[in-house]
Design a protein around this motif. Sequence first.
Motif, short mmCIF file in Angstrom:
data_model
loop_
_atom_site.label_atom_id
_atom_site.label_comp_id
_atom_site.label_asym_id
_atom_site.label_seq_id
_atom_site.Cartn_x
_atom_site.Cartn_y
_atom_site.Cartn_z
N ASN A 1 0.87 -1.10 -0.06
CA ASN A 1 -0.07 -0.09 0.02
C ASN A 1 0.79 1.22 -0.10
O ASN A 1 1.95 1.39 0.64
CB ASN A 1 -0.91 -0.18 1.23
CG ASN A 1 -1.96 -1.42 1.43
OD1 ASN A 1 -2.29 -1.75 0.38
ND2 ASN A 1 -2.64 -1.33 2.54
N TYR B 1 -1.04 12.35 0.93
CA TYR B 1 -1.92 13.21 1.82
C TYR B 1 -1.26 14.52 1.46
O TYR B 1 -0.14 14.77 1.18
CB TYR B 1 -1.57 12.85 3.21
CG TYR B 1 -2.06 11.39 3.74
CD1 TYR B 1 -1.23 10.36 3.70
CD2 TYR B 1 -3.30 11.28 4.31
CE1 TYR B 1 -1.61 9.05 4.09
CE2 TYR B 1 -3.91 10.21 4.79
CZ TYR B 1 -2.80 9.03 4.71
OH TYR B 1 -3.59 7.96 5.21
N LEU C 1 -3.75 15.79 7.85
CA LEU C 1 -3.43 14.95 6.76
C LEU C 1 -4.56 14.81 6.02
O LEU C 1 -5.37 14.04 6.93
CB LEU C 1 -2.38 14.07 6.89
CG LEU C 1 -1.05 14.64 7.11
CD1 LEU C 1 -0.73 14.93 8.51
CD2 LEU C 1 -0.10 13.18 6.85
N TYR D 1 0.41 5.51 -0.20
CA TYR D 1 -0.76 6.93 -0.06
C TYR D 1 -0.16 8.15 -0.50
O TYR D 1 0.97 8.32 -0.12
CB TYR D 1 -1.18 7.09 1.52
CG TYR D 1 -1.47 5.50 2.18
CD1 TYR D 1 -0.37 4.73 2.78
CD2 TYR D 1 -2.59 5.01 2.27
CE1 TYR D 1 -0.60 3.48 3.18
CE2 TYR D 1 -3.05 3.77 2.79
CZ TYR D 1 -1.79 3.18 3.21
OH TYR D 1 -2.49 1.95 3.79
N PHE E 1 2.44 14.46 1.54
CA PHE E 1 3.21 13.52 2.25
C PHE E 1 2.89 12.15 1.30
O PHE E 1 1.89 11.89 1.26
CB PHE E 1 2.99 13.31 3.63
CG PHE E 1 3.71 14.32 4.61
CD1 PHE E 1 2.98 15.36 4.99
CD2 PHE E 1 5.00 14.16 5.06
CE1 PHE E 1 3.65 16.58 5.77
CE2 PHE E 1 5.55 15.09 5.62
CZ PHE E 1 4.86 16.25 6.26
N TYR F 1 -3.31 -0.03 -3.76
CA TYR F 1 -2.95 -1.37 -2.90
C TYR F 1 -2.05 -2.05 -3.84
O TYR F 1 -1.62 -3.18 -3.19
CB TYR F 1 -4.47 -2.20 -3.13
CG TYR F 1 -5.49 -1.62 -2.18
CD1 TYR F 1 -6.69 -1.40 -2.75
CD2 TYR F 1 -5.24 -1.27 -0.98
CE1 TYR F 1 -7.82 -1.09 -2.12
CE2 TYR F 1 -6.47 -0.74 -0.43
CZ TYR F 1 -7.66 -0.74 -0.66
OH TYR F 1 -8.76 -0.09 0.00
N GLY G 1 -9.12 8.99 -2.65
CA GLY G 1 -9.17 9.26 -1.31
C GLY G 1 -10.32 10.40 -0.87
O GLY G 1 -11.25 10.26 -1.79
N ASP G 2 -10.09 11.14 -0.19
CA ASP G 2 -11.17 12.15 0.17
C ASP G 2 -11.17 13.40 -0.74
O ASP G 2 -12.40 13.86 -0.89
CB ASP G 2 -11.15 12.46 1.70
CG ASP G 2 -11.33 11.18 2.48
OD1 ASP G 2 -10.76 11.34 3.71
OD2 ASP G 2 -12.03 10.31 2.23
N GLN H 1 -0.86 18.16 3.85
CA GLN H 1 -1.31 18.83 4.93
C GLN H 1 -1.22 20.46 4.94
O GLN H 1 -0.43 21.07 4.48
CB GLN H 1 -0.09 18.58 5.90
CG GLN H 1 -0.15 18.96 7.21
CD GLN H 1 1.09 18.68 8.32
OE1 GLN H 1 2.06 18.40 7.75
NE2 GLN H 1 0.67 18.56 9.64
N LEU I 1 -6.34 12.59 2.76
CA LEU I 1 -6.06 11.69 1.98
C LEU I 1 -6.47 11.99 0.34
O LEU I 1 -7.70 12.50 0.30
CB LEU I 1 -6.80 10.32 2.31
CG LEU I 1 -6.47 8.99 1.34
CD1 LEU I 1 -4.94 8.77 1.61
CD2 LEU I 1 -7.49 8.02 1.81
N TYR J 1 -4.65 6.60 -3.05
CA TYR J 1 -3.84 5.63 -2.36
C TYR J 1 -3.98 4.32 -3.29
O TYR J 1 -4.51 4.52 -4.29
CB TYR J 1 -4.28 5.08 -1.19
CG TYR J 1 -5.85 4.67 -0.89
CD1 TYR J 1 -6.79 5.69 -0.86
CD2 TYR J 1 -6.24 3.49 -0.58
CE1 TYR J 1 -8.18 5.23 -0.84
CE2 TYR J 1 -7.55 3.05 -0.59
CZ TYR J 1 -8.66 4.02 -0.77
OH TYR J 1 -9.81 3.62 -0.36
#
Lengths: 112, 109
Positions: A31, A35, A43, A33, A90, A50, A58-59, A37, A45, A48
Motif C-alpha cells: 500500500n 496526503y 493530513l 498513499y 506526504f 493497493y 481518497g477524500d 497537509q 487523503l 492511495y
Amino acid sequence: EAAVTQSPRNKVAVTGGKVTLSCNQTNNHNNMYWYRQDTGHGLRLIHYSYGAGSTEKGDIPDGYKASRPSQENFSLILELATPSQTSVYFCASGVRGPDTQYFGPGTRLLVL
Amino acid sequence: GDKVKQSPSALSLQEGTNSALRCNFSIAATTVQWFLQNPRGSLINLFYLVPGTKENGRLKSAFDSKESYSTLHIRDAQLEDSGTYFCAAERNNNNAPRFGAGTKLSVKP
C-alpha cells in the motif's frame, strides 16, 4: 526501518502548469498513499494504492491524478496546478495488515 | 464532516507534568495510529493499535472501538515531546487511514 523517499523536496510551479511529485519505497509494501497537509486540517487523503497498477480515490481527489507503475513507485500528478494546491504533500507506504504507515519527508509545493 | 476529531487542538505543559490527548471517531474504526510530527516536519510512528492498550516508555495509548475513541497519555513530559500529535483511524475493508487535525503540544521548562 522502512524507507520512503520523495522528490522533489521543494517545488515552485506556475498556475496552469503540470507538476509531478514522486515517491519511492524500498520495503516491498503493498500500500502507498498521498496526503496533503494544511494548517487546521491535519493530513487529508488524496489517492492511495493497493499495489502496482491500482489507484483509489481518497477524500480530496479533485485536481489530482495518481500513478502506480511499480511496487516501489507512486506518483501524484497535478495536470493544471492552481494556487489552492499550494501545500505540503506526504507520501506513505504500508503493508496490508496490522502494521503502521511509514511516511516520507514531505514535498513543499508552492503554486504561483 | 470530520471522521476523526482530536482534542484539545493545542496544549501547553510544564516539564514533568502529565497529560492526555484524545481522538473521537465518527467512523467504525478498527485500528488507530498515533504519530508525532516534530518541529522539522517529520512524522514519527508512536503506536499502532487494535482495541486495547500499548505502552512505550512515558507514553501509553488506549483504543476503545465500541466507544469510538482513543487516548494518548504522556507521563513526565519532556521538552523533546513538543510537536504536533496526530491520530489516524482505519476502517475494515478500507485500508486507508484518515487523520485528525492534530494536537499541538508545547512543553515548557
